[in-house]
Design an enzyme around this catalytic site. Structure first.
Site, mmCIF file in Angstrom:
data_model
loop_
_atom_site.group_PDB
_atom_site.id
_atom_site.type_symbol
_atom_site.label_atom_id
_atom_site.label_comp_id
_atom_site.label_asym_id
_atom_site.label_seq_id
_atom_site.Cartn_x
_atom_site.Cartn_y
_atom_site.Cartn_z
ATOM 1 N N HIS A 44 4.253 0.202 -6.741
ATOM 2 C CA HIS A 44 5.604 0.698 -6.812
ATOM 3 C C HIS A 44 6.153 1.213 -5.300
ATOM 4 O O HIS A 44 5.299 1.514 -4.561
ATOM 5 C CB HIS A 44 5.464 2.145 -7.719
ATOM 6 C CG HIS A 44 4.695 3.211 -7.039
ATOM 7 N ND1 HIS A 44 3.404 3.451 -7.274
ATOM 8 C CD2 HIS A 44 5.050 4.329 -6.244
ATOM 9 C CE1 HIS A 44 2.768 4.179 -6.741
ATOM 10 N NE2 HIS A 44 3.545 4.900 -5.892
ATOM 11 N N HIS A 126 7.827 1.999 1.410
ATOM 12 C CA HIS A 126 6.635 1.041 1.558
ATOM 13 C C HIS A 126 6.017 1.321 0.234
ATOM 14 O O HIS A 126 6.337 2.240 -0.537
ATOM 15 C CB HIS A 126 5.896 1.504 2.827
ATOM 16 C CG HIS A 126 5.621 2.880 2.873
ATOM 17 N ND1 HIS A 126 6.347 4.032 3.137
ATOM 18 C CD2 HIS A 126 4.085 3.401 2.150
ATOM 19 C CE1 HIS A 126 5.679 5.124 2.894
ATOM 20 N NE2 HIS A 126 4.345 4.804 2.396
#
Ligand code: ATP
Ligand code: MG
Length: 178
Positions: A44, A126
């Protein structure tokens, strides 16, 4: 009686195809960095970390999220890097799309209005590919991962001795998406 709580964050949660692609990259990078690949179900991008919150705050968080008009876009993940201190190898976006940037900013703004302080660090999308990396891996992907973003999610995290366990509490789709 202690107030029941949840450790919460808002995140971009990948579709099955994107999860498979990133999961494969995670295994490659884990091998290169001598780390441990993140489980593909755990992949995620965190938009906003809320920390420990009372369970009773979830309805307010749901309506806060539902009020956001998120527009679909493509997130091109094109950079691999490492955080040396924490041994984390990550996949990031050198130029995130405006829609993701504004979704994150809108979330943070609305959370601040409910008293949840924003992360001091600037947003740089990120995701964790591997943990306990001992060799620094850093490169630009010639063939970036193109992730079609059409939703965001509220997730609860249960920290364990091994990997954390995440539970999707709710997900909000961009209008016009199936
Ligand atoms: P672990 O803590 O076991 O390494 P994790 O970091 O994936 O696992 P959490 O600590 O629950 O699990 O964090 C959930 C998400 O929020 C992760 O993507 C994490 O990087 C991010 N996060 C955690 N703490 C913060 C923080 N203080 N500020 C910003 N993001 C955070
Ligand atoms: Mg953590």
């Amino acid at each position: 009686m202690p107030v029941p709580t949840l450790r919460l964050f808002f995140a971009l949660w990948p579709d099955a195809a994107t999860r498979t692609i990133i999961g494969e990259l995670a295994r490659q990078v884990a091998a290169e960095s001598h780390g441990r690949a993140v489980a593909s179900d755990n992949i995620h991008v965190t938009l906003a970390f809320l920390g420990t919150q009372p369970v009773a705050s979830v309805p307010e968080l749901r309506s806060l999220a539902a009020a956001i008009r998120n527009q679909p876009c493509v997130l091109k993940l094109d950079e691999i890097g490492c955080f040396r201190k924490t041994g984390i190898a990550w996949l990031g976006a050198s130029s995130p799309p405006a829609n993701v940037v504004s979704l994150q900013a809108e979330l943070v703004r609305r959370l601040a209005a409910t008293g949840i302080p924003p992360d001091a660090r600037p947003f740089s999308p990120h995701l964790t590919l591997a943990r306990r990396a001992s060799i620094v891996v850093r490169r630009r992907l010639i063939d970036p991962v193109s992730w079609n973003i059409d939703s965001f999610a509220l997730v609860a995290s249960q920290l364990g001795s091994e990997a954390p366990r995440y539970r999707l509490l709710d997900e909000w789709r961009a209008p016009g998406e199936a």
